[in-house]
Design a protein around this motif. Structure first.
Motif: not given
Lengths: 304, 155
Positions: B117, B121, B123-124, B127-128, B133-134, B136-137, B140-141
Motif C-alpha cells: 500500500s 501511495i 507511486q500515486a 503521478d499526482d 490527501f495522498l 496523509q494516506q 497513516r500507512t
C-alpha cells in the motif's frame, strides 16, 4: 508392587493432564453499574453479555498452557487478563507452531452500563448489549461481532479480522488494515473510518460529521446528513459508493485523478490536457458539505 | 487552499506520524546520515521542477494559462513530493530499530499488504503530486506499519 504404583501414578498424571486441558472458570466480582471492565485474551474467544446486576460473572475455560487468569481491581475498575507464558516476549511465538498454549474461552457478563475495553490478538470477540460510556475493541486477526450495543462512543480496531457491528451510538471510530467491516444500526453524530485494503459497508442515521479513508478497499456508504454536516471521503485505488437521501441539502465536490465519476447529480468535467475528472454540484439549498477525492478509484454518487 | 495553508498542513504531518513516542528515540541521531540522501535527491527534485516548468511552458503555448496558477501548482507538487520523501526517510529510520525481530507468521500477509500500500501511495504521489490527501494516506500507512511492528515485537 512397584509396577502397580507406577501404573497408578501414570493414571493420576493422565487425569491431571485432562483436567488441565480446559480448566473451568467461574468467578463473580462486584462492579458499580457504571464501572469499567477491561478484558485481555490473546487467543480463543471473548464473549461479553450484559445484565442489570452490579456484578461481573466470569466463566469459560482456561486453555492448557496458560499461565493464569488475572482478575484484579475494585468495584470501579476491573481487569480480566489471560496471562500467557510468552506474553512478555512479543508475538513472535504466534503461529510459529512452537506454542503449546490452547485457546481460552472467556465469557464475561457485566453491568449493561459498564465501560468495556477488549484486547485480543487472534481471539474472536462477540459483544452483545454493552451500553456504557465507551466500548473499545482492539483485535489483530480475530473477528469482531457487536450487536445491540448502545455505547456513548465506540472505538473498534482490527488488523485482519473482519467486523460485523450493529451499534446505536453518536460517536463511532473504526480502523482496519485488511479486515472487511459491516457497520450499521442507529449510528448518528460523528463517524470516522480508516481502512487500508478492507472493504467497508456503512449504513447510518443522520450524521453531523463523517470521515472515510481507504487505500484499496471498497467503501459503500449509505448515510443521511444533518444540515451543517461535513462528509469527507478519500481513496487511493478503492471505489467509493455514496448514497444519500433525495432530500439532502449539500454542496457536492467529487474529484478523481484517473478513476471515473458517476453521479446522479451534476455534470462531470474532464481536464482537457491532463488526467483528472471533477464534479461540483449543489443539492437543495447546499447546506452540508460532501467532498470525495480519489486517485484511481471510481467515485459513485447516488441521491435517492 | 492557499500555499501558506498547505505548507502549514505539511509541516504538521511528520509530527502526526508518531504513533508511539518510544518508536522514535535514535532517529534524530540517524538523520545526519540521511543528509547525503537528501542531497542525492536534489537532482530528482530539480528534474521535477524542470518537468513542471516544461509543463508550464507547454501550457502557456497551448492554453494561455495564467502563469501564477501554474507556478503555484508546481510549488505545491514539489512540496508534497519533498514531504513524502522526508516522511519515507523517517519511517525507514524508525523501522531499522526493529530489523531482525521475529514477526508472527499470521501477521506477514498484513505487513506485506501495508508495504505494498505504501508503495502504491508513493507511486500515486509521483503521478499526482497535487493531492495532499495522498500524503496523509502515506502517513497513516507508515504509522500503522510501525505500530503493528512494535506491538508484534513487544507484545
Amino acid at each position: 508392587m512397584k509396577l502397580r504404583s507406577s501404573f497408578f501414578a501414570f493414571i493420576a498424571l493422565l487425569f491431571l493432564a485432562s483436567a488441565q486441558a480446559a480448566t473451568p472458570i467461574n468467578q463473580l466480582k462486584p462492579l458499580d453499574a457504571d464501572g469499567a471492565v477491561s478484558i485481555d485474551n490473546v487467543q480463543g474467544r471473548i464473549v461479553v453479555r450484559t445484565w442489570a446486576r452490579p456484578e461481573v460473572k466470569i466463566t469459560g475455560s482456561l486453555g492448557q498452557g496458560v499461565e493464569k487468569l488475572i482478575v484484579a481491581g475494585d468495584r470501579r475498575r476491573l481487569r480480566i487478563e489471560v496471562k500467557y507464558p510468552q506474553s512478555t516476549g512479543g508475538w513472535g511465538w504466534w503461529g510459529s507452531g512452537k506454542s503449546h498454549v490452547e485457546p481460552t474461552l472467556l465469557e464475561v457478563t457485566l453491568p449493561a452500563k459498564a465501560e468495556v475495553n477488549i484486547e485480543s490478538v487472534s481471539a474472536g470477540v462477540d459483544v452483545h448489549g454493552a451500553s456504557g460510556r465507551r466500548l473499545a475493541i482492539s483485535s489483530v486477526s480475530g473477528d469482531v461481532t457487536v450487536a445491540s450495543a448502545a455505547p456513548g462512543e465506540a472505538s473498534i480496531e482490527t488488523v485482519s479480522g473482519s467486523a460485523t457491528l450493529q451499534l446505536h451510538t453518536a460517536r463511532t471510530k473504526f480502523g482496519t488494515v485488511s479486515g472487511d467491516v459491516r457497520l450499521e444500526g442507529r449510528i448518528t453524530g460523528e463517524v470516522a473510518i480508516e481502512s487500508v485494503s478492507g472493504d467497508v459497508v456503512l449504513v447510518t442515521g443522520v450524521l453531523r460529521r463523517m470521515e472515510f479513508s481507504t487505500v484499496s478497499g471498497v467503501g459503500r456508504l449509505q448515510v443521511a446528513l444533518a444540515e451543517d454536516a461535513s462528509l469527507q471521503a478519500e481513496s487511493v485505488s478503492g471505489d467509493i459508493w455514496l448514497t444519500v437521501p433525495a432530500t439532502t441539502s449539500a454542496r457536492l465536490a467529487l474529484e478523481t485523478f484517473s478513476g471515473d465519476i458517476q453521479s446522479s447529480a451534476g455534470r462531470v468535467d474532464r481536464e482537457e490536457f491532463a488526467p483528472g475528472k471533477r464534479l461540483n454540484a449543489r443539492l437543495g439549498e447546499g447546506d452540508a458539505s460532501i467532498k470525495i477525492e480519489s486517485f484511481s478509484g471510481d467515485v459513485h454518487f447516488i441521491s435517492k | 487552499m492557499s500555499d501558506h495553508q498547505l505548507r502549514w498542513q505539511l509541516r504538521q504531518l511528520p509530527r502526526e506520524l508518531e504513533p508511539r513516542r518510544d518508536l522514535w528515540p535514535g532517529i534524530a541521531s540517524q538523520l545526519p546520515a540521511n543528509n547525503s540522501a537528501r542531497s542525492r535527491r536534489w537532482p530528482w527534485i530539480a528534474g521535477l521542477a524542470l518537468a513542471a516548468s516544461l509543463s508550464l511552458a507547454i501550457g502557456l503555448g497551448w492554453r494561455q494559462m495564467e502563469p501564477e496558477i501554474s507556478t503555484q501548482d508546481s510549488l505545491r507538487a514539489q512540496l508534497v513530493q519533498r514531504e513524502a520523501d522526508a516522511m519515507t526517510r523517517e519511517y525507514r529510520a524508525a523501522m531499522r530499530h526493529f530489523s531482525g525481530a521475529p514477526m508472527p507468521e499470521p501477521l506477514l500477509p498484513t505487513l506485506l499488504s501495508l508495504d505494498q500500500s505504501a508503495i502504491d501511495i508513493r507511486q500515486a504521489i509521483a503521478d499526482d503530486p497535487q493531492s495532499a490527501f495522498l500524503l496523509q494516506q502515506l502517513q497513516r500507512t507508515y504509522a500503522r506499519r510501525l505500530t503493528l511492528t512494535q506491538r508484534a515485537v513487544t507484545g
